[in-house]
Design a protein around this motif. Structure first.
Motif, PDB file in Angstrom:
ATOM      1  N   LEU A 161       1.369  -0.813  -0.410  1.00  0.00           N
ATOM      2  CA  LEU A 161      -0.266  -0.179   0.175  1.00  0.00           C
ATOM      3  C   LEU A 161       0.927   1.151  -0.470  1.00  0.00           C
ATOM      4  N   HIS A 162       1.940   1.094   0.798  1.00  0.00           N
ATOM      5  CA  HIS A 162       2.842   2.140   0.786  1.00  0.00           C
ATOM      6  C   HIS A 162       3.797   2.757  -0.398  1.00  0.00           C
ATOM      7  N   MET A 163       3.937   1.524  -1.508  1.00  0.00           N
ATOM      8  CA  MET A 163       5.056   1.228  -2.205  1.00  0.00           C
ATOM      9  C   MET A 163       3.233   2.238  -3.568  1.00  0.00           C
ATOM     10  N   ALA A 164       2.348   1.728  -3.746  1.00  0.00           N
ATOM     11  CA  ALA A 164       1.400   2.493  -4.178  1.00  0.00           C
ATOM     12  C   ALA A 164       0.459   3.565  -3.857  1.00  0.00           C
ATOM     13  N   GLY A 165       1.064   4.659  -2.821  1.00  0.00           N
ATOM     14  CA  GLY A 165       0.013   5.712  -2.733  1.00  0.00           C
ATOM     15  C   GLY A 165      -0.849   5.514  -1.998  1.00  0.00           C
ATOM     16  N   VAL A 166      -1.182   4.640  -1.723  1.00  0.00           N
ATOM     17  CA  VAL A 166      -2.426   4.566  -1.278  1.00  0.00           C
ATOM     18  C   VAL A 166      -2.980   5.050   0.652  1.00  0.00           C
ATOM     19  N   LYS A 167      -3.443   6.045   0.847  1.00  0.00           N
ATOM     20  CA  LYS A 167      -3.778   6.616   1.914  1.00  0.00           C
ATOM     21  C   LYS A 167      -4.196   5.165   2.292  1.00  0.00           C
ATOM     22  N   PHE A 168      -3.966   5.161   4.049  1.00  0.00           N
ATOM     23  CA  PHE A 168      -4.915   4.185   4.663  1.00  0.00           C
ATOM     24  C   PHE A 168      -4.199   4.356   5.930  1.00  0.00           C
ATOM     25  N   ALA A 169      -4.779   4.080   7.145  1.00  0.00           N
ATOM     26  CA  ALA A 169      -4.955   4.102   8.117  1.00  0.00           C
ATOM     27  C   ALA A 169      -4.997   2.813   9.020  1.00  0.00           C
ATOM     28  N   ILE A 170      -4.732   2.783  10.912  1.00  0.00           N
ATOM     29  CA  ILE A 170      -5.045   1.229  11.333  1.00  0.00           C
ATOM     30  C   ILE A 170      -5.700   2.035  12.304  1.00  0.00           C
ATOM     31  N   MET A 171      -6.697   0.866  13.334  1.00  0.00           N
ATOM     32  CA  MET A 171      -6.728   1.399  14.239  1.00  0.00           C
ATOM     33  C   MET A 171      -6.009   1.247  15.734  1.00  0.00           C
ATOM     34  N   GLY A 172      -5.826   1.857  16.666  1.00  0.00           N
ATOM     35  CA  GLY A 172      -5.220   2.460  17.825  1.00  0.00           C
ATOM     36  C   GLY A 172      -4.799   1.758  18.589  1.00  0.00           C
ATOM     37  N   GLY A 173      -5.222   0.380  17.962  1.00  0.00           N
ATOM     38  CA  GLY A 173      -4.986  -1.088  19.444  1.00  0.00           C
ATOM     39  C   GLY A 173      -6.283  -1.252  20.436  1.00  0.00           C
ATOM     40  N   ASP A 174      -7.193  -0.179  20.583  1.00  0.00           N
ATOM     41  CA  ASP A 174      -8.209  -0.368  21.756  1.00  0.00           C
ATOM     42  C   ASP A 174      -9.097  -1.408  20.837  1.00  0.00           C
ATOM     43  N   GLU A 175      -8.989  -1.898  19.416  1.00  0.00           N
ATOM     44  CA  GLU A 175     -10.291  -2.781  18.619  1.00  0.00           C
ATOM     45  C   GLU A 175      -9.940  -4.064  19.288  1.00  0.00           C
ATOM     46  N   LYS A 176     -11.537  -4.568  19.393  1.00  0.00           N
ATOM     47  CA  LYS A 176     -11.578  -5.780  20.044  1.00  0.00           C
ATOM     48  C   LYS A 176     -11.938  -6.719  18.673  1.00  0.00           C
ATOM     49  N   CYS A 177     -11.595  -8.130  19.364  1.00  0.00           N
ATOM     50  CA  CYS A 177     -11.035  -9.911  18.141  1.00  0.00           C
ATOM     51  C   CYS A 177     -12.937  -9.080  17.776  1.00  0.00           C
ATOM     52  N   THR A 178     -13.443  -8.986  15.683  1.00  0.00           N
ATOM     53  CA  THR A 178     -14.765  -9.494  15.435  1.00  0.00           C
ATOM     54  C   THR A 178     -15.385  -9.486  16.240  1.00  0.00           C
ATOM     55  N   GLY A 179     -15.200 -11.130  17.043  1.00  0.00           N
ATOM     56  CA  GLY A 179     -15.606 -12.120  16.748  1.00  0.00           C
ATOM     57  C   GLY A 179     -15.801 -13.468  16.307  1.00  0.00           C
ATOM     58  N   ASP A 180     -16.119 -13.661  15.225  1.00  0.00           N
ATOM     59  CA  ASP A 180     -16.063 -14.505  14.746  1.00  0.00           C
ATOM     60  C   ASP A 180     -15.786 -16.180  15.220  1.00  0.00           C
ATOM     61  N   SER A 181     -15.117 -16.462  15.690  1.00  0.00           N
ATOM     62  CA  SER A 181     -14.851 -17.272  16.142  1.00  0.00           C
ATOM     63  C   SER A 181     -15.386 -17.718  17.401  1.00  0.00           C
ATOM     64  N   ALA A 182     -15.482 -16.175  18.569  1.00  0.00           N
ATOM     65  CA  ALA A 182     -16.745 -17.460  19.243  1.00  0.00           C
ATOM     66  C   ALA A 182     -18.024 -17.177  19.107  1.00  0.00           C
ATOM     67  N   ARG A 183     -18.864 -16.657  17.525  1.00  0.00           N
ATOM     68  CA  ARG A 183     -20.305 -16.382  17.422  1.00  0.00           C
ATOM     69  C   ARG A 183     -20.659 -17.884  16.559  1.00  0.00           C
ATOM     70  N   ARG A 184     -18.545 -18.626  16.023  1.00  0.00           N
ATOM     71  CA  ARG A 184     -19.832 -20.040  15.249  1.00  0.00           C
ATOM     72  C   ARG A 184     -19.329 -20.874  16.301  1.00  0.00           C
TER      73      ARG A 184
END
Length: 759
Positions: free
Chosen positions: A503-526
């Motif tokens: 993404l950096h090489m392609a010049g795409v502007k992106f960002a990530i969350m700050g670390g407070d995000e949780k697991c999406t819950g996929d495994s728990a739900r299934r």
């Protein structure tokens, strides 16, 4: 002869019609035992549902994937629907041998159609009989998709159709002879050899033969009707009626399979509010009557064809789970228990009997005994479904993808898991560690949240972090959802760094969350822990909505007046499980985002010329389709197109790929459970990959990457795999190729030192 034919045919007809009417009434009462579904979920867009039904039936969109079987079945199905006029004709012939249908009788297009479809139906059912007869001895035991099917019932149905088809063919020949057809006519193009064979018989002989074969045709039809009416759990016969409503009421009106999102938990047809559940709410399924009416319809519609069984990774590796046998067991149990339920029987939430003694006194002993069986239980407990069957499922969706009548196996398995987890606390012990980690730390590994950003120290470019480097995501093109595996698992972190660098090489502007995000819950739900999934999901939705700059009300929800369009909230994920949860399941929790997979974005960047693969990567590569990327989200092309753009590489497809791709064994929370029964699923998949003698095994999912790497390393250790075999994500492969090519001296073409390759 005529009198005997009339008496036999009419008596059988009277009995057959009466029993059929009773059977239809039984089905109506039986389906009403099931729970209601949320309003509108099965009846929305009736026009589109009807179009889907017609398309699936006339196109045989599932069946025709199986070549000869699909074509043969198409003719049998069309014959069943369109040949009933020949039944009416046979009734007339009982009373007058040369009788023909008004208007249609003698109409050339109709006569030719009957000739063609009659002949093709007969040939079609003969082909299906031969396939069934050859399947069992040629593919014994588990290898046959018919293993466990009720073969006696299947042969009965098939030979009935064959007998009726032959009777139609003979009657057509007799009709030609009795109408004195003395030369070839298009109206008898298929039966003309029989017309010639019957030529020369006396009128009386021809009439008696007409009476005889009309009786055979009608008698066989009515014997079939009587038999199936007395056995309403005879799915191999009833599917020809029930498939139509089952397809019409399928989850997706436009025709999609029941994959992707799981359905929210409901009780009495209403979603359960886990913040304030009702006193009478039922969590999951512990009794067969707790399935919805659509579930009961699913069970009765199963035709025991075994396509699901043939594709199931659990069954193919010696596990006790067969989707077909699971549905058959639920069907037979439900029908056997139905008299007890219809008499008012059943248990309250406290375990007390609902039915009165007077009501239950009328219930057959067999039904009472069936009612005592636990839905989930071991053989010693006389359970209908063994717990090992439930926990063997990877929720890969192969069964749902292959089912020709749209049975929703995965939903039913998860519903039963929900009860086991939430009420019985009965599940594999290893999964308990994963659940505790999710509850306490917000990720399956139980690592501190600050470690989510540790990978940033291993890249030599800046990656903006929401809340630290940028205020919100309105300043970038994409939020890169790194996910738990991508941030915390060493092998998956290589994919994370490779994708971020691209993404950096392609010049795409992106960002990530700050670390407070949780697991999406996929495994728990299934796994079946719906409350934990919702807790994690709602926290993530609130964080995401805030990050996208949306205004929230006091409850942390986006107000309709301030809601941004979906296209303004773009997320890219390297994990198909995150992709599926964020894009397909978070809308249930108030989060509506445009979510794409990293291979989709990378393909777009390559097509635009923003990333150009130039450095050859020599060797043979085989690509493994992640189930949650492929079957669940229909993303098959982008990874292959990226691989195809890399110079020097030669892609070889495994035998099981795309829609028939074989699972790695990690889905359905199996990533966190030990595999103690049969062959390991990842070993089965890697054996298939290594049979191509590849240099690289590629995939596009961190779970698959871990499972395939573990298996390949194990085979390297025991000498069954060559040391040079690598397992890499598609992003790693692409990064290797887009880096500056080297000159013979080992320096990059621009004179700079060559970057270290991603391994």
């Amino acid at each position: 002869m005529q009198l005997a034919a009339i008496i036999v045919s009419l008596v059988l007809t009277a009995v057959g019609v009466a029993l059929l009417a009773r059977a239809v009434g039984q089905f109506v009462r039986y389906f009403r035992l099931g729970q209601p579904v949320p309003a509108g979920t099965r009846t929305d867009n009736p026009y589109q549902r009807s179009v889907t039904l017609v398309r699936e039936f006339l196109g045989h969109t599932r069946m025709n994937r199986w070549g000869v079987v699909g074509v043969a079945h198409w003719f049998v199905a069309i014959g069943f629907l369109t040949l009933p006029p020949t039944i009416v004709n046979a009734y007339g012939q009982l009373f007058q041998a040369d009788w023909t249908l008004p208007i249609l009788g003698g109409f050339l297009p109709y006569e030719m159609y009957i000739e063609f479809i009659g002949a093709m139906t007969t040939l079609g059912i003969a082909a299906l009989i031969v396939i069934r007869l050859l399947s069992l001895p040629s593919r014994p035991g588990r290898k046959s998709r018919f293993a466990g099917s009720k073969m006696g019932q299947a042969y009965f149905v098939e030979y009935v159709i064959l007998t009726i088809g032959l009777a139609i063919y003979v009657l057509r020949g007799l009709e030609g002879a009795i109408h004195q057809v003395d030369h070839y006519e298009a109206a008898y193009f298929a039966s003309y050899p029989l017309v010639l064979a019957f030529d020369g018989l006396s009128v009386t002989a021809l009439q008696n033969l007409v009476y005889l074969f009309a009786m055979i045709k009608l008698g066989t039809t009515m014997v079939w009707m009587i038999t199936v009416s007395l056995n309403i759990n005879m799915g191999v016969a009833w599917h020809r009626f029930l498939a139509f409503p089952n397809i019409w009421f399928k989850r997706d009106a436009t025709g999609g399979t029941a994959l992707g999102a799981l359905q929210p938990m409901t009780s009495g047809g209403e979603p359960i509010d886990f913040a304030d559940p009702g006193e009478d709410d039922v969590f999951g399924v512990s009794q067969v009557e707790q399935f919805s009416w659509k579930g009961l319809l699913d069970f009765s519609t199963c035709t025991e064809c075994g396509r699901c069984q043939s594709q199931c990774p659990a069954w193919n590796t010696g596990k006790p789970l067969s989707p077909k046998l699971l549905i058959m067991s639920l069907r037979d149990h439900a029908h056997a228990k139905a008299p007890y339920l219809l008499a008012g029987g059943g248990k309250t939430a406290e375990g007390e009997e609902r039915g009165t003694e007077e009501q239950l006194a009328t219930v057959p002993a067999a039904a009472l005994a069936e009612a005592e069986r636990p839905l989930i239980g071991t053989a010693e407990e006389n359970g209908v479904i063994d717990p090992d069957v439930l926990w063997s499922c990877t929720t890969c969706g192969a069964c749902v993808e292959q089912c020709p009548v749209d049975i929703e196996h995965v939903d039913h398995i998860v519903d039963m898991r929900r009860y086991q987890v939430m009420i019985e606390s009965s599940f594999p012990s290893e999964a308990g560690t994963m659940l505790k980690n999710l509850e306490k730390k917000g990720n399956p590994w139980g690592l501190a949240k600050k470690q989510r950003l540790e990978w940033l120290k291993e890249v030599d470019f800046e990656v903006p972090v929401v809340g630290r480097d940028i205020e919100d995501l309105t300043e970038v093109d994409y939020l890169y959802w790194v996910g738990c595996a991508g941030a915390l698992e060493d092998r998956a972190k290589k994919t994370t760094k490779a994708f971020a660098e691209l993404l950096h090489m392609a010049g795409v502007k992106f960002a990530i969350m700050g670390g407070d995000e949780k697991c999406t819950g996929d495994s728990a739900r299934r796994l079946g822990n719906e409350p934990l999934f919702q807790e994690l999901g709602m926290e993530n939705v609130m964080s995401l909505n805030t990050a996208f700059g949306e205004e929230l009300d006091d409850d942390g929800k986006v107000t309709p007046q301030t809601r941004k369009p979906k296209s303004a909230k773009r997320i890219v994920a390297t994990c198909p499980h995150c992709l599926n949860t964020l894009g397909n399941e978070y809308p249930q929790l108030g989060g509506d985002y445009e979510v794409i997979h990293h291979t989709q974005l990378l393909q777009h960047l390559v097509d635009e010329g923003r990333l150009t693969p130039v450095t050859p990567v020599e060797g043979i590569i085989t690509y493994h389709d992640p189930c949650y990327l492929g079957r669940h989200n229909k993303i098959y092309t982008p990874p292959r197109e990226i691989i195809g753009k890399v110079p020097g590489i030669r892609n070889e497809e495994m035998h099981r790929h795309k829609e028939r791709g074989f699972c790695c064994g990690a889905g359905g929370a199996r990533m966190w459970m030990e595999e103690r029964i049969g062959k390991r699923v990842n070993n089965e998949r890697v054996d298939e990959a290594l049979s191509l003698n590849p240099d690289i095994v590629s995939t596009a999912c961190p779970f698959c990457l871990v499972m395939l790497t573990d298996s390949v390393n194990g085979k390297k250790n025991d000498g069954t795999a060559k040391e040079s075999v690598q397992v890499v994500d598609v992003a790693q492969l692409l990064l290797e190729s887009v880096r500056t090519p080297v000159d013979p001296d080992g320096a990059a073409a621009d004179g700079e030192p060559r970057p270290e390759p991603v391994k």
